[in-house]
Each structure stands twice: as structure tokens, then as C-alpha cells.
Design a protein around this motif. Structure first.
Motif, mmCIF file in Angstrom:
data_model
loop_
_atom_site.group_PDB
_atom_site.id
_atom_site.type_symbol
_atom_site.label_atom_id
_atom_site.label_comp_id
_atom_site.label_asym_id
_atom_site.label_seq_id
_atom_site.Cartn_x
_atom_site.Cartn_y
_atom_site.Cartn_z
ATOM 1 N N SER A 126 0.859 -1.194 0.000
ATOM 2 C CA SER A 126 0.000 0.000 0.000
ATOM 3 C C SER A 126 0.889 1.236 0.000
ATOM 4 O O SER A 126 1.772 1.383 0.850
ATOM 5 N N ALA A 127 0.646 2.113 -0.968
ATOM 6 C CA ALA A 127 1.518 3.290 -1.131
ATOM 7 C C ALA A 127 0.949 4.187 -2.213
ATOM 8 O O ALA A 127 -0.058 3.869 -2.853
ATOM 9 N N LEU A 128 1.637 5.297 -2.413
ATOM 10 C CA LEU A 128 1.350 6.177 -3.547
ATOM 11 C C LEU A 128 2.292 5.790 -4.679
ATOM 12 O O LEU A 128 3.508 5.768 -4.497
ATOM 13 N N TYR A 129 1.753 5.447 -5.820
ATOM 14 C CA TYR A 129 2.566 5.069 -6.970
ATOM 15 C C TYR A 129 2.545 6.218 -7.964
ATOM 16 O O TYR A 129 1.489 6.643 -8.443
ATOM 17 N N LEU A 130 3.740 6.699 -8.259
ATOM 18 C CA LEU A 130 3.890 7.874 -9.100
ATOM 19 C C LEU A 130 4.512 7.502 -10.429
ATOM 20 O O LEU A 130 5.508 6.780 -10.491
ATOM 21 N N CYS A 131 3.923 8.024 -11.476
ATOM 22 C CA CYS A 131 4.475 7.885 -12.816
ATOM 23 C C CYS A 131 5.145 9.201 -13.184
ATOM 24 O O CYS A 131 4.714 10.284 -12.754
ATOM 25 N N ALA A 132 6.196 9.116 -13.962
ATOM 26 C CA ALA A 132 6.892 10.318 -14.407
ATOM 27 C C ALA A 132 7.406 10.111 -15.820
ATOM 28 O O ALA A 132 7.509 8.973 -16.291
ATOM 29 N N SER A 133 7.728 11.204 -16.490
ATOM 30 C CA SER A 133 8.309 11.102 -17.821
ATOM 31 C C SER A 133 9.360 12.179 -17.995
ATOM 32 O O SER A 133 9.371 13.194 -17.280
ATOM 33 N N SER A 134 10.254 11.926 -18.946
ATOM 34 C CA SER A 134 11.249 12.928 -19.310
ATOM 35 C C SER A 134 11.544 12.803 -20.790
ATOM 36 O O SER A 134 11.276 11.763 -21.402
ATOM 37 N N PHE A 172 6.127 14.639 -13.054
ATOM 38 C CA PHE A 172 5.376 13.614 -12.361
ATOM 39 C C PHE A 172 3.876 13.775 -12.568
ATOM 40 O O PHE A 172 3.365 14.889 -12.720
ATOM 41 N N GLY A 173 3.187 12.631 -12.532
ATOM 42 C CA GLY A 173 1.744 12.661 -12.439
ATOM 43 C C GLY A 173 1.323 12.882 -10.995
ATOM 44 O O GLY A 173 2.156 13.036 -10.102
ATOM 45 N N GLU A 174 0.020 12.888 -10.773
ATOM 46 C CA GLU A 174 -0.508 13.138 -9.445
ATOM 47 C C GLU A 174 -0.472 11.892 -8.560
ATOM 48 O O GLU A 174 -0.679 11.983 -7.358
ATOM 49 N N GLY A 175 -0.218 10.756 -9.159
ATOM 50 C CA GLY A 175 -0.088 9.540 -8.378
ATOM 51 C C GLY A 175 -1.374 8.736 -8.267
ATOM 52 O O GLY A 175 -2.471 9.254 -8.467
ATOM 53 N N SER A 176 -1.191 7.465 -7.978
ATOM 54 C CA SER A 176 -2.314 6.558 -7.713
ATOM 55 C C SER A 176 -2.150 6.010 -6.304
ATOM 56 O O SER A 176 -1.130 5.386 -5.998
ATOM 57 N N TRP A 177 -3.160 6.279 -5.459
ATOM 58 C CA TRP A 177 -3.111 5.782 -4.090
ATOM 59 C C TRP A 177 -3.621 4.347 -4.085
ATOM 60 O O TRP A 177 -4.768 4.091 -4.429
ATOM 61 N N LEU A 178 -2.776 3.431 -3.684
ATOM 62 C CA LEU A 178 -3.127 2.019 -3.660
ATOM 63 C C LEU A 178 -3.229 1.534 -2.227
ATOM 64 O O LEU A 178 -2.317 1.744 -1.428
ATOM 65 N N THR A 179 -4.345 0.875 -1.933
ATOM 66 C CA THR A 179 -4.524 0.243 -0.624
ATOM 67 C C THR A 179 -4.781 -1.237 -0.853
ATOM 68 O O THR A 179 -5.711 -1.601 -1.583
#
Lengths: 116, 110
Positions: A86-94, A107-114
Motif C-alpha cells: 500500500s503506497a502512492l505510486y507515481l508515474c513520471a516522464s522525461s 510527475f503525475g498526481e499519483g495513484s493511491w493504492l490500498t
């Protein structure tokens, strides 16, 4: 709005479920990343893709399976996760993997996973 | 990767300048210093980066010491919306991995 969109923003899943996180970037970038941020811990780099090819896997357990069908899309497939995932999963690009180009990552805003 | 050291937390009065220090004594010649911030429950946001010279943009100024072993991020007129965790990152000279430390939690006080 950073140009990196993540869905879903929130996800609750059981330990036996299979789910996927999706990331899409509208910036024309060639590199994409998955980071994990657990409570009160630093961001952890999980995977790096460059031109659809995986270039980094930081010893991530196989229950996390990334997929990059093209330079604009990145998925993180989740299977038989544990509550500690369980965590915040962040995607990013460059733009590039070439650090000498003084690239920055977005970065994106993230996906909160529980995981329950 | 060069390791960075930042204070765990800082307070700043609203309207005053916020000066956030970062030590990176093992930085190598072609590594850049980047600053990001993360407001609670959001993705990190790029602020500024530099190599040797001081840099300024609409968000902040970056002061890098001559020996490049430390830097300071300056928010000239802090607002309540600047309350966030600020990360100082030294990027590798090859590859594209950004490694985040624990950062500095800045609280702007009314």
C-alpha cells in the motif's frame, strides 16, 4: 496539470486481485518511470523505460509487472500484492535518458493504492 | 549518485524569504543539482536546477557555492501554498535516474 495523467487516482484491492495502474504522458517524452512512495519514506525508483525498453528495474518484486506499449503509455500490473505494498505510486516522464541534456522529469498526481 | 543532506524540517513566516540548504559534498563535476517539491498527496513538482552558476526562475532562486559542495534554494516571498516537502537531488551524469532523499518539510506560518 503536468501533462502526465495517472488512473485510477485511488484503488483498493484484495491480496488475490489483479489490477493495473495506467499512466499517459502528453509531452512527447521518450522516457517513463514508476516510483513508489510509502508513508513517511522517500520516493523509491521502481522501473525506467526508454523508448519502450526497460532500462532499470530496482529489484522490484515480480508481483509488480510493468508494461510500456509505446512511449506515451506505461502500465503497472499488480498481482497478489501484500498490505505493505500500500503506497502512492507515481508515474513520471522525461524527454530523454541523456542527463547531459539537463532534462527534468515531470510527475503525475499519483495513484493511491490500498491492499487489504 | 552523490548523496544529499537536508534539514528535516524548517519554518518560515509568510512573506519572508525561505532559504533551504542542501549539502552535496561528493558531487562530481558533471552532476547537476535539481530541486523538486511535493505538496501533500500530490506528485513532485520541478522547481529549478543548475550546474555551477546561480539560477533564477519565476518560482525560486538557486545559489550554488563555488566548490559546488552545497546549495541553497530561495523562495523570495513564501506563501502558505509553499508549504511542502522540498527535495534536493543530484542527478547522475549518465542515465536518467532521479533518487530522492527525505527532503526538508517546509511549513510557512501565517
Amino acid at each position: 496539470e503536468t501533462g502526465v495523467t495517472q488512473t485510477p487516482r485511488h484503488l483498493v484491492m484484495g491480496m488475490t486481485n489483479k489490477k493495473s495502474l495506467k499512466c499517459e504522458q502528453h509531452l512527447g517524452h521518450n522516457a517513463m518511470y514508476w516510483y513508489k512512495q510509502s508513508a513517511k519514506k522517500p520516493l523509491e525508483l521502481m522501473f525506467v523505460y526508454n523508448f519502450k525498453e526497460q532500462t532499470e528495474n530496482n529489484s522490484v518484486p515480480s508481483r509488480f509487472s510493468p508494461e510500456c506499449p509505446n512511449s506515451s503509455h506505461l502500465f503497472l500490473h499488480l498481482h497478489t500484492l501484500q498490505p505493505e505494498d500500500s503506497a502512492l505510486y507515481l508515474c513520471a516522464s522525461s524527454q530523454s535518458t541523456n542527463r547531459e541534456l539537463k532534462d527534468t522529469i515531470y510527475f503525475g498526481e499519483g495513484s493511491w493504492l490500498t491492499v487489504v | 549518485d552523490a548523496k544529499t543532506t537536508q534539514p528535516t524540517s524548517m519554518d518560515c513566516a509568510e512573506g519572508r524569504a525561505a532559504n533551504l540548504p542542501c549539502n552535496h559534498s561528493t558531487i562530481s563535476g558533471n552532476e547537476y543539482v535539481y530541486w523538486y517539491r511535493q505538496i501533500h498527496s500530490q506528485g513532485p513538482q520541478y522547481i529549478i536546477h543548475g550546474l555551477k552558476n546561480n539560477e533564477t526562475n519565476e518560482m525560486a532562486s538557486l545559489i550554488i557555492t563555488e566548490d559546488r559542495k552545497s546549495s541553497t534554494l530561495i523562495l523570495p516571498h513564501a506563501t502558505l501554498r509553499d508549504t511542502a516537502v522540498y527535495y534536493c537531488i543530484v542527478a547522475r551524469d549518465t542515465g536518467n535516474q532521479f533518487y530522492f532523499g527525505t527532503g526538508t518539510s517546509l511549513t510557512v506560518i501565517p
